[in-house]
Write a protein that holds these residues in place. Structure first.
Motif, PDB file in Angstrom:
ATOM      1  N   LEU B 204       3.233 -10.921  -7.925  1.00  0.00           N
ATOM      2  CA  LEU B 204       2.781  -9.795  -7.356  1.00  0.00           C
ATOM      3  C   LEU B 204       1.783  -9.969  -6.267  1.00  0.00           C
ATOM      4  O   LEU B 204       1.845  -9.552  -5.125  1.00  0.00           O
ATOM      5  CB  LEU B 204       2.116  -8.871  -8.301  1.00  0.00           C
ATOM      6  N   ILE B 205       0.995 -11.072  -6.441  1.00  0.00           N
ATOM      7  CA  ILE B 205      -0.022 -11.687  -5.472  1.00  0.00           C
ATOM      8  C   ILE B 205       0.769 -12.178  -4.149  1.00  0.00           C
ATOM      9  O   ILE B 205       0.242 -11.793  -2.953  1.00  0.00           O
ATOM     10  CB  ILE B 205      -0.828 -12.640  -6.088  1.00  0.00           C
ATOM     11  N   ARG B 206       1.785 -12.957  -4.392  1.00  0.00           N
ATOM     12  CA  ARG B 206       2.363 -13.642  -3.256  1.00  0.00           C
ATOM     13  C   ARG B 206       3.172 -12.613  -2.456  1.00  0.00           C
ATOM     14  O   ARG B 206       3.485 -12.611  -1.478  1.00  0.00           O
ATOM     15  CB  ARG B 206       3.516 -14.424  -3.804  1.00  0.00           C
ATOM     16  N   SER B 207       3.568 -11.534  -3.341  1.00  0.00           N
ATOM     17  CA  SER B 207       4.606 -10.530  -2.635  1.00  0.00           C
ATOM     18  C   SER B 207       3.878  -9.581  -1.369  1.00  0.00           C
ATOM     19  O   SER B 207       4.510  -9.289  -0.673  1.00  0.00           O
ATOM     20  CB  SER B 207       5.064  -9.571  -3.662  1.00  0.00           C
ATOM     21  N   LEU B 208       2.391  -9.486  -1.572  1.00  0.00           N
ATOM     22  CA  LEU B 208       1.656  -8.637  -0.772  1.00  0.00           C
ATOM     23  C   LEU B 208       2.045  -9.106   0.605  1.00  0.00           C
ATOM     24  O   LEU B 208       2.295  -8.051   1.670  1.00  0.00           O
ATOM     25  CB  LEU B 208       0.237  -8.949  -0.848  1.00  0.00           C
ATOM     26  N   ALA B 209       2.030 -10.306   1.174  1.00  0.00           N
ATOM     27  CA  ALA B 209       1.997 -10.873   2.612  1.00  0.00           C
ATOM     28  C   ALA B 209       3.635 -10.747   2.908  1.00  0.00           C
ATOM     29  O   ALA B 209       3.796 -10.559   4.331  1.00  0.00           O
ATOM     30  CB  ALA B 209       1.802 -12.264   2.387  1.00  0.00           C
ATOM     31  N   LYS B 210       4.606 -10.489   2.014  1.00  0.00           N
ATOM     32  CA  LYS B 210       6.019 -10.273   2.627  1.00  0.00           C
ATOM     33  C   LYS B 210       6.394  -8.842   2.650  1.00  0.00           C
ATOM     34  O   LYS B 210       7.409  -8.672   3.048  1.00  0.00           O
ATOM     35  CB  LYS B 210       6.890 -10.715   1.218  1.00  0.00           C
ATOM     36  N   GLN B 211       5.453  -7.881   2.552  1.00  0.00           N
ATOM     37  CA  GLN B 211       5.972  -6.456   2.720  1.00  0.00           C
ATOM     38  C   GLN B 211       5.543  -5.852   3.998  1.00  0.00           C
ATOM     39  O   GLN B 211       4.474  -6.267   4.423  1.00  0.00           O
ATOM     40  CB  GLN B 211       5.183  -5.626   1.652  1.00  0.00           C
ATOM     41  N   VAL B 216       4.712   0.437   0.050  1.00  0.00           N
ATOM     42  CA  VAL B 216       4.783  -0.762  -0.679  1.00  0.00           C
ATOM     43  C   VAL B 216       3.361  -1.440  -0.733  1.00  0.00           C
ATOM     44  O   VAL B 216       2.885  -1.934  -1.704  1.00  0.00           O
ATOM     45  CB  VAL B 216       6.062  -1.555  -0.564  1.00  0.00           C
ATOM     46  N   GLN B 217       2.975  -1.569   0.343  1.00  0.00           N
ATOM     47  CA  GLN B 217       1.642  -2.384   0.685  1.00  0.00           C
ATOM     48  C   GLN B 217       0.486  -1.771  -0.302  1.00  0.00           C
ATOM     49  O   GLN B 217      -0.221  -2.153  -0.837  1.00  0.00           O
ATOM     50  CB  GLN B 217       1.340  -2.468   1.870  1.00  0.00           C
ATOM     51  N   VAL B 218       0.368  -0.144  -0.079  1.00  0.00           N
ATOM     52  CA  VAL B 218      -0.517   0.537  -0.929  1.00  0.00           C
ATOM     53  C   VAL B 218      -0.217   0.393  -2.222  1.00  0.00           C
ATOM     54  O   VAL B 218      -1.256   0.042  -3.142  1.00  0.00           O
ATOM     55  CB  VAL B 218      -0.535   2.021  -0.271  1.00  0.00           C
ATOM     56  N   ALA B 219       0.693   0.372  -2.807  1.00  0.00           N
ATOM     57  CA  ALA B 219       1.074   0.338  -4.020  1.00  0.00           C
ATOM     58  C   ALA B 219       0.785  -1.002  -4.694  1.00  0.00           C
ATOM     59  O   ALA B 219       0.030  -0.976  -5.641  1.00  0.00           O
ATOM     60  CB  ALA B 219       2.721   0.721  -4.503  1.00  0.00           C
ATOM     61  N   LEU B 220       1.079  -1.996  -3.876  1.00  0.00           N
ATOM     62  CA  LEU B 220       0.615  -3.292  -4.339  1.00  0.00           C
ATOM     63  C   LEU B 220      -0.708  -3.435  -4.358  1.00  0.00           C
ATOM     64  O   LEU B 220      -1.384  -4.057  -5.147  1.00  0.00           O
ATOM     65  CB  LEU B 220       1.277  -4.396  -3.601  1.00  0.00           C
ATOM     66  N   ILE B 221      -1.329  -3.090  -3.338  1.00  0.00           N
ATOM     67  CA  ILE B 221      -2.855  -3.208  -3.458  1.00  0.00           C
ATOM     68  C   ILE B 221      -3.589  -2.502  -4.569  1.00  0.00           C
ATOM     69  O   ILE B 221      -4.344  -3.052  -5.211  1.00  0.00           O
ATOM     70  CB  ILE B 221      -3.542  -2.402  -2.011  1.00  0.00           C
ATOM     71  N   ASP B 222      -3.088  -1.318  -5.084  1.00  0.00           N
ATOM     72  CA  ASP B 222      -3.732  -0.496  -6.099  1.00  0.00           C
ATOM     73  C   ASP B 222      -3.423  -1.652  -7.165  1.00  0.00           C
ATOM     74  O   ASP B 222      -4.480  -1.622  -8.327  1.00  0.00           O
ATOM     75  CB  ASP B 222      -2.781   0.635  -6.357  1.00  0.00           C
ATOM     76  N   LEU B 223      -2.310  -2.280  -7.393  1.00  0.00           N
ATOM     77  CA  LEU B 223      -1.976  -3.086  -8.603  1.00  0.00           C
ATOM     78  C   LEU B 223      -2.797  -4.382  -8.661  1.00  0.00           C
ATOM     79  O   LEU B 223      -3.212  -4.799  -9.511  1.00  0.00           O
ATOM     80  CB  LEU B 223      -0.334  -3.521  -8.517  1.00  0.00           C
ATOM     81  N   PRO B 247      -3.359   1.159  10.138  1.00  0.00           N
ATOM     82  CA  PRO B 247      -5.138   1.516   9.904  1.00  0.00           C
ATOM     83  C   PRO B 247      -5.087   2.043   8.326  1.00  0.00           C
ATOM     84  O   PRO B 247      -6.224   1.739   7.898  1.00  0.00           O
ATOM     85  CB  PRO B 247      -5.215   2.448  11.071  1.00  0.00           C
ATOM     86  N   GLN B 248      -4.432   2.755   7.999  1.00  0.00           N
ATOM     87  CA  GLN B 248      -4.727   3.467   6.711  1.00  0.00           C
ATOM     88  C   GLN B 248      -4.393   2.567   5.563  1.00  0.00           C
ATOM     89  O   GLN B 248      -5.242   2.490   4.658  1.00  0.00           O
ATOM     90  CB  GLN B 248      -3.707   4.626   6.421  1.00  0.00           C
ATOM     91  N   VAL B 249      -3.680   1.615   5.515  1.00  0.00           N
ATOM     92  CA  VAL B 249      -3.420   0.419   4.706  1.00  0.00           C
ATOM     93  C   VAL B 249      -4.488  -0.402   4.969  1.00  0.00           C
ATOM     94  O   VAL B 249      -5.167  -0.978   3.744  1.00  0.00           O
ATOM     95  CB  VAL B 249      -2.131  -0.349   4.996  1.00  0.00           C
ATOM     96  N   LYS B 250      -4.937  -0.839   5.987  1.00  0.00           N
ATOM     97  CA  LYS B 250      -6.133  -1.776   6.001  1.00  0.00           C
ATOM     98  C   LYS B 250      -7.316  -1.029   5.396  1.00  0.00           C
ATOM     99  O   LYS B 250      -8.101  -1.809   4.638  1.00  0.00           O
ATOM    100  CB  LYS B 250      -6.564  -2.193   7.695  1.00  0.00           C
ATOM    101  N   GLU B 251      -7.652   0.169   5.746  1.00  0.00           N
ATOM    102  CA  GLU B 251      -8.624   0.818   5.242  1.00  0.00           C
ATOM    103  C   GLU B 251      -8.626   0.951   3.508  1.00  0.00           C
ATOM    104  O   GLU B 251      -9.566   0.657   2.638  1.00  0.00           O
ATOM    105  CB  GLU B 251      -8.583   2.526   5.586  1.00  0.00           C
ATOM    106  N   HIS B 252      -7.441   0.959   2.895  1.00  0.00           N
ATOM    107  CA  HIS B 252      -7.057   1.047   1.682  1.00  0.00           C
ATOM    108  C   HIS B 252      -7.313  -0.333   1.066  1.00  0.00           C
ATOM    109  O   HIS B 252      -7.856  -0.331  -0.068  1.00  0.00           O
ATOM    110  CB  HIS B 252      -5.614   1.597   1.322  1.00  0.00           C
ATOM    111  N   ALA B 253      -6.890  -1.430   1.787  1.00  0.00           N
ATOM    112  CA  ALA B 253      -7.020  -2.623   1.535  1.00  0.00           C
ATOM    113  C   ALA B 253      -8.699  -2.889   1.312  1.00  0.00           C
ATOM    114  O   ALA B 253      -9.200  -3.818   0.234  1.00  0.00           O
ATOM    115  CB  ALA B 253      -6.403  -3.718   2.298  1.00  0.00           C
ATOM    116  N   GLU B 254      -9.323  -2.702   2.217  1.00  0.00           N
ATOM    117  CA  GLU B 254     -10.902  -2.949   2.451  1.00  0.00           C
ATOM    118  C   GLU B 254     -11.419  -2.129   1.021  1.00  0.00           C
ATOM    119  O   GLU B 254     -12.478  -2.864   0.643  1.00  0.00           O
ATOM    120  CB  GLU B 254     -11.545  -2.237   3.688  1.00  0.00           C
ATOM    121  N   ILE B 255     -11.208  -0.688   0.889  1.00  0.00           N
ATOM    122  CA  ILE B 255     -11.837  -0.239  -0.281  1.00  0.00           C
ATOM    123  C   ILE B 255     -11.478  -1.029  -1.482  1.00  0.00           C
ATOM    124  O   ILE B 255     -12.170  -1.275  -2.452  1.00  0.00           O
ATOM    125  CB  ILE B 255     -11.275   1.280  -0.487  1.00  0.00           C
TER     126      ILE B 255
END
Lengths: 184, 261
Positions: B204-211, B216-223, B247-255
């Motif tokens: 799961l950790i590795r997959s984030l960079a592949k998306q 999917v990025q947001v779902a993985l960030i939550d996980l 930008p929305q994904v970046k904001e989500h990842a920062e939170i």
């Protein structure tokens, strides 16, 4: 290597009934299409597939494993279909049931040439008497040899050859008529 | 070969189950007989067209009904009793055929075990068999060309108590490489259920960079926030620093990163 159908069915016969799922996964789509061509009804076809697997469980003790599993399965499938016809048509003599072509609504027009051709072949198949449709389904789609179909139908292999030839000729005739009707 | 004999063999010729000598005879005949040649050409063309008729797929209800029927059959006491007696009287297996007396002894011990609590063991074994079957079905469906079926495969995988390595690998492959975004999202949800497995966590950790899909990025960030591990935080930092990130994904990842740290 994956076990053969015969090996799986022998295991089902000997008590491992959960292995029936393997046979279901291998054959359900093929059986569904077989029944769909014969009945033209999706819901009835799904019921018939389910019926086949219930019958396999019921008669599993009688499975000998001498012939190919698919031949045994299609014997069951044919019986299930004949019972379905009997239920549908009440007291009609069986010969009349066999002779009557399936009546169905034409399929909607499709745009592309290739799709139109497929639709025409399907329509032509629908107009073929069901016994002829059945012999074509068995010989063209079910990966059965003519000799195995003869075993399944309980007749000589020469009879099967003649039936396949006649059915295909009649299908060709209907198909060409439909195609001329479309272009004229 | 005359016309009659040739036509008798047309079916073999079409099916392709014909001896080379017979095929050569037919070919020789149709080379000189226009009528038979036209007929076999027409029939061959139609035979080929029949072969490309697309198969239709049954509804998911068929599969659900089948497994309900099978489960019902397996768990009905009457059927289990029938199984027991069938085994008892069966002489198909060499062990049973060895001697009737020995069989009686073996079955007697079996009956004793059954009556003194072996029954629950049978139920456990039954449950395990069913789980194995579910796993087989899930794997088979995850490989299908239709996205709907792959989604169904993921749902079967998610229903497993303890998926095997093959199922986990198949789910991770779906997450990393499935062309359909809904399948990838469903794979995230399914893998979340098995996050206690270190291999799943790592994947799961590795997959984030592949998306590349924001969903999917947001779902993985939550996980990954749920996982709360340093490696998950590193993956989030790497994502935040990547170019072309929505930008929305970046904001989500920062939170999310703040929650982990």
């Amino acid at each position: 290597m994956a076990p053969s159908d015969n090996e799986v069915m022998e295991a089902v016969r000997d008590g491992k009934v959960e292995k029936l799922a393997i046979l279901f996964e291998r054959h359900q789509v093929m059986l569904y299409n077989f029944f769909l061509r014969l009945t033209g009804n999706r819901s009835a076809s799904e019921d018939l597939v389910q019926d086949v697997f219930i019958r396999i469980l019921k008669y599993r003790a009688g499975y000998q494993g001498q012939s190919k599993f698919a031949v045994w399965m299609f014997q069951i499938a044919r019986n299930a279909h004949i019972d379905h016809l009997r239920k549908q048509r009440g007291d009609l003599p069986l010969d009349e049931q066999f002779a009557e072509p399936a009546a169905r609504e034409p399929r909607p027009e499709v745009r592309l040439e290739a799709e139109q051709d497929i639709a025409l072949i399907r329509r032509a198949l629908d107009l073929l008497p069901w016994k002829k449709r059945e012999i074509l389904m068995l010989s063209r789609f079910q990966d059965l040899k003519l000799r195995e179909i003869a075993d399944l139908l309980g007749c000589q292999v020469g009879t099967v050859k003649a039936q396949v030839h006649r059915a295909l000729k009649e299908l060709s005739h209907i198909y060409l008529e439909l195609r001329e009707g479309r272009t004229s | 070969m005359n016309c009659e004999k040739a036509k008798e063999q047309f079916a073999d010729y079409l099916v392709g189950d014909i001896k080379p000598s017979a095929e050569a005879e037919i070919r020789a005949h149709i080379a000189s007989c226009v009528s038979c040649r036209e007929e076999i050409e027409g029939l061959s063309a139609l035979w080929a067209k029949l072969g490309v008729l697309p198969q239709e797929q049954p509804s998911g209800g068929l599969r659900a009904n089948f497994y309900a029927m099978l489960e019902d059959y397996k768990t009905k006491p009457a059927n289990r009793l029938r199984e027991f007696w069938k085994e008892f009287w069966s002489f198909r297996k060499p062990a049973y055929g060895f001697s009737f007396g020995l069989t009686l002894l073996v079955v007697g011990i079996g009956v004793g075990a059954f009556l003194t609590g072996g029954g629950s063991g049978k139920v456990t074994a039954l449950h395990q068999e069913l789980q194995d079957m579910r796993q087989t079905v899930a794997l088979s469906m995850l490989d299908r060309p239709s996205a709907t079926e792959r989604l169904e495969g993921i749902s079967w995988s998610a229903g497993l108590d303890k998926p095997g390595e093959k199922t986990i690998v198949a789910l991770v492959n779906k997450l990393d490489g499935d062309p359909n975004v809904n399948v990838r999202l469903a794979a995230v949800d399914a893998l979340y259920l098995f996050r206690d497995d270190p291999a799943v966590k790592e994947s799961l950790i590795r997959s984030l960079a592949k998306q590349d899909s924001p969903l999917v990025q947001v779902a993985l960030i939550d996980l990954l926030v749920e996982i709360r591990e340093r490696r998950a935080a590193d993956a989030l930092k790497q994502l935040i620093g990547s170019a072309n990130l929505a930008p929305q994904v970046k904001e989500h990842a920062e939170i999310g990163l703040k929650q982990i740290i």
